[in-house]
Motif scaffolding. Structure first.
Motif, PDB file in Angstrom:
ATOM      1  N   ALA A   1       6.236  -1.008   7.536  1.00 42.80           N
ATOM      2  CA  ALA A   1       6.088   0.236   6.784  1.00 42.80           C
ATOM      3  C   ALA A   1       7.397   1.011   6.767  1.00 42.80           C
ATOM      4  O   ALA A   1       8.238   0.856   7.651  1.00 42.80           O
ATOM      5  N   VAL A   2       7.540   1.831   5.749  1.00 46.05           N
ATOM      6  CA  VAL A   2       8.677   2.737   5.623  1.00 46.05           C
ATOM      7  C   VAL A   2       8.139   4.067   5.113  1.00 46.05           C
ATOM      8  O   VAL A   2       7.196   4.106   4.323  1.00 46.05           O
ATOM      9  N   GLY A   3       8.714   5.149   5.595  1.00 47.66           N
ATOM     10  CA  GLY A   3       8.290   6.482   5.155  1.00 47.66           C
ATOM     11  C   GLY A   3       9.480   7.315   4.734  1.00 47.66           C
ATOM     12  O   GLY A   3      10.593   7.112   5.220  1.00 47.66           O
ATOM     13  N   VAL A   4       9.252   8.217   3.805  1.00 47.25           N
ATOM     14  CA  VAL A   4      10.300   9.137   3.350  1.00 47.25           C
ATOM     15  C   VAL A   4       9.704  10.537   3.230  1.00 47.25           C
ATOM     16  O   VAL A   4       8.549  10.702   2.852  1.00 47.25           O
ATOM     17  N   PRO A   5      10.498  11.554   3.574  1.00 45.39           N
ATOM     18  CA  PRO A   5      10.014  12.921   3.401  1.00 45.39           C
ATOM     19  C   PRO A   5       9.791  13.221   1.918  1.00 45.39           C
ATOM     20  O   PRO A   5      10.612  12.857   1.073  1.00 45.39           O
ATOM     21  N   ALA A   6       8.688  13.853   1.600  1.00 45.36           N
ATOM     22  CA  ALA A   6       8.354  14.163   0.207  1.00 45.36           C
ATOM     23  C   ALA A   6       9.409  15.046  -0.442  1.00 45.36           C
ATOM     24  O   ALA A   6       9.670  14.924  -1.639  1.00 45.36           O
ATOM     25  N   ASP A   7      10.056  15.898   0.337  1.00 44.16           N
ATOM     26  CA  ASP A   7      11.038  16.812  -0.255  1.00 44.16           C
ATOM     27  C   ASP A   7      12.435  16.200  -0.377  1.00 44.16           C
ATOM     28  O   ASP A   7      13.370  16.865  -0.778  1.00 44.16           O
TER      29      ASP A   7
ATOM     30  N   LEU B 259       4.868  13.658   3.802  1.00 43.97           N
ATOM     31  CA  LEU B 259       5.363  12.318   4.066  1.00 43.97           C
ATOM     32  C   LEU B 259       4.748  11.332   3.088  1.00 43.97           C
ATOM     33  O   LEU B 259       3.529  11.294   2.918  1.00 43.97           O
ATOM     34  N   HIS B 260       5.598  10.539   2.461  1.00 47.75           N
ATOM     35  CA  HIS B 260       5.155   9.432   1.617  1.00 47.75           C
ATOM     36  C   HIS B 260       5.545   8.144   2.336  1.00 47.75           C
ATOM     37  O   HIS B 260       6.619   8.072   2.939  1.00 47.75           O
ATOM     38  N   ALA B 261       4.678   7.135   2.274  1.00 46.52           N
ATOM     39  CA  ALA B 261       4.950   5.888   2.981  1.00 46.52           C
ATOM     40  C   ALA B 261       4.462   4.696   2.165  1.00 46.52           C
ATOM     41  O   ALA B 261       3.603   4.824   1.298  1.00 46.52           O
ATOM     42  N   ALA B 262       5.040   3.545   2.464  1.00 42.24           N
ATOM     43  CA  ALA B 262       4.610   2.281   1.861  1.00 42.24           C
ATOM     44  C   ALA B 262       4.512   1.262   2.988  1.00 42.24           C
ATOM     45  O   ALA B 262       5.268   1.309   3.955  1.00 42.24           O
ATOM     46  N   ALA B 263       3.586   0.320   2.851  1.00 42.57           N
ATOM     47  CA  ALA B 263       3.420  -0.750   3.830  1.00 42.57           C
ATOM     48  C   ALA B 263       3.201  -2.059   3.105  1.00 42.57           C
ATOM     49  O   ALA B 263       2.580  -2.095   2.039  1.00 42.57           O
ATOM     50  N   ALA B 264       3.725  -3.128   3.678  1.00 43.23           N
ATOM     51  CA  ALA B 264       3.550  -4.471   3.131  1.00 43.23           C
ATOM     52  C   ALA B 264       3.003  -5.370   4.231  1.00 43.23           C
ATOM     53  O   ALA B 264       3.442  -5.278   5.386  1.00 43.23           O
ATOM     54  N   PRO B 265       2.076  -6.252   3.888  1.00 38.78           N
ATOM     55  CA  PRO B 265       1.497  -7.123   4.906  1.00 38.78           C
ATOM     56  C   PRO B 265       2.447  -8.240   5.321  1.00 38.78           C
ATOM     57  O   PRO B 265       3.233  -8.738   4.510  1.00 38.78           O
TER      58      PRO B 265
ATOM     59  N   ALA C 143       0.856  -1.184   0.000  1.00 32.31           N
ATOM     60  CA  ALA C 143       0.000   0.000   0.000  1.00 32.31           C
ATOM     61  C   ALA C 143       0.891   1.233   0.000  1.00 32.31           C
ATOM     62  O   ALA C 143       1.886   1.276   0.711  1.00 32.31           O
ATOM     63  N   LEU C 144       0.544   2.201  -0.827  1.00 30.27           N
ATOM     64  CA  LEU C 144       1.295   3.452  -0.883  1.00 30.27           C
ATOM     65  C   LEU C 144       0.457   4.573  -0.293  1.00 30.27           C
ATOM     66  O   LEU C 144      -0.749   4.638  -0.517  1.00 30.27           O
TER      67      LEU C 144
ATOM     68  N   GLY D 269      13.197  13.216  -2.234  1.00 26.16           N
ATOM     69  CA  GLY D 269      13.095  12.141  -3.203  1.00 26.16           C
ATOM     70  C   GLY D 269      11.688  11.614  -3.369  1.00 26.16           C
ATOM     71  O   GLY D 269      11.376  10.997  -4.371  1.00 26.16           O
ATOM     72  N   GLY D 270      10.866  11.825  -2.376  1.00 21.54           N
ATOM     73  CA  GLY D 270       9.456  11.494  -2.454  1.00 21.54           C
ATOM     74  C   GLY D 270       9.144  10.120  -3.008  1.00 21.54           C
ATOM     75  O   GLY D 270       9.736   9.125  -2.609  1.00 21.54           O
ATOM     76  N   ILE D 271       8.216  10.084  -3.939  1.00 15.87           N
ATOM     77  CA  ILE D 271       7.683   8.825  -4.444  1.00 15.87           C
ATOM     78  C   ILE D 271       8.736   7.989  -5.150  1.00 15.87           C
ATOM     79  O   ILE D 271       8.758   6.767  -5.021  1.00 15.87           O
ATOM     80  N   SER D 272       9.657   8.600  -5.876  1.00 15.71           N
ATOM     81  CA  SER D 272      10.677   7.810  -6.568  1.00 15.71           C
ATOM     82  C   SER D 272      11.595   7.122  -5.562  1.00 15.71           C
ATOM     83  O   SER D 272      11.954   5.953  -5.731  1.00 15.71           O
ATOM     84  N   ARG D 273      11.952   7.810  -4.513  1.00 17.76           N
ATOM     85  CA  ARG D 273      12.779   7.211  -3.461  1.00 17.76           C
ATOM     86  C   ARG D 273      12.006   6.114  -2.748  1.00 17.76           C
ATOM     87  O   ARG D 273      12.550   5.041  -2.457  1.00 17.76           O
ATOM     88  N   LEU D 274      10.752   6.350  -2.467  1.00 15.38           N
ATOM     89  CA  LEU D 274       9.919   5.362  -1.793  1.00 15.38           C
ATOM     90  C   LEU D 274       9.810   4.091  -2.621  1.00 15.38           C
ATOM     91  O   LEU D 274       9.963   2.987  -2.098  1.00 15.38           O
ATOM     92  N   ARG D 275       9.573   4.228  -3.905  1.00 12.21           N
ATOM     93  CA  ARG D 275       9.417   3.049  -4.773  1.00 12.21           C
ATOM     94  C   ARG D 275      10.675   2.180  -4.791  1.00 12.21           C
ATOM     95  O   ARG D 275      10.586   0.968  -4.971  1.00 12.21           O
ATOM     96  N   ARG D 276      11.836   2.777  -4.587  1.00 14.47           N
ATOM     97  CA  ARG D 276      13.074   1.996  -4.553  1.00 14.47           C
ATOM     98  C   ARG D 276      13.122   1.069  -3.344  1.00 14.47           C
ATOM     99  O   ARG D 276      13.852   0.085  -3.341  1.00 14.47           O
ATOM    100  N   HIS D 277      12.352   1.365  -2.314  1.00 18.01           N
ATOM    101  CA  HIS D 277      12.361   0.565  -1.090  1.00 18.01           C
ATOM    102  C   HIS D 277      11.237  -0.467  -1.033  1.00 18.01           C
ATOM    103  O   HIS D 277      11.250  -1.334  -0.157  1.00 18.01           O
TER     104      HIS D 277
END
Length: 70
Positions: free
Chosen positions: A39-45, A20-26, A10-11, A47-55
């Motif tokens: 879950a992992v979160g990254v500040p939007a400023d 804050l952008h975050a992702a979670a996996a069950p 889930a994004l 790298g935001g979504i591109s940085r999040l997707r790498r994780h």
């Protein structure tokens, strides 16, 4: 929820906490039931979504490993 089941993650893109952008996996038990989430979160400023997707892949793999220990 069906998209989350299909993708295995889930994004969250700042919907409830601005900046804050975050992702979670069950974490699934042996019967395939969701018993927890990682879950992992990254500040939007920063790298935001591109940085999040790498994780996301590492997050999903780790959630699978935790589930395997249950």
């Amino acid at each position: 929820m069906e998209d989350v089941r299909r993708s295995g993650c889930a994004l969250h893109l700042g919907e409830s906490l601005d900046g804050l952008h975050a992702a979670a996996a069950p974490v699934l038990d042996a019967e395939g039931r969701t018993v927890a989430a990682l879950a992992v979160g990254v500040p939007a400023d920063r790298g935001g979504i591109s940085r999040l997707r790498r994780h996301v892949r590492a997050l999903q793999e780790t959630a699978g490993q935790v589930g395997g220990l249950l």
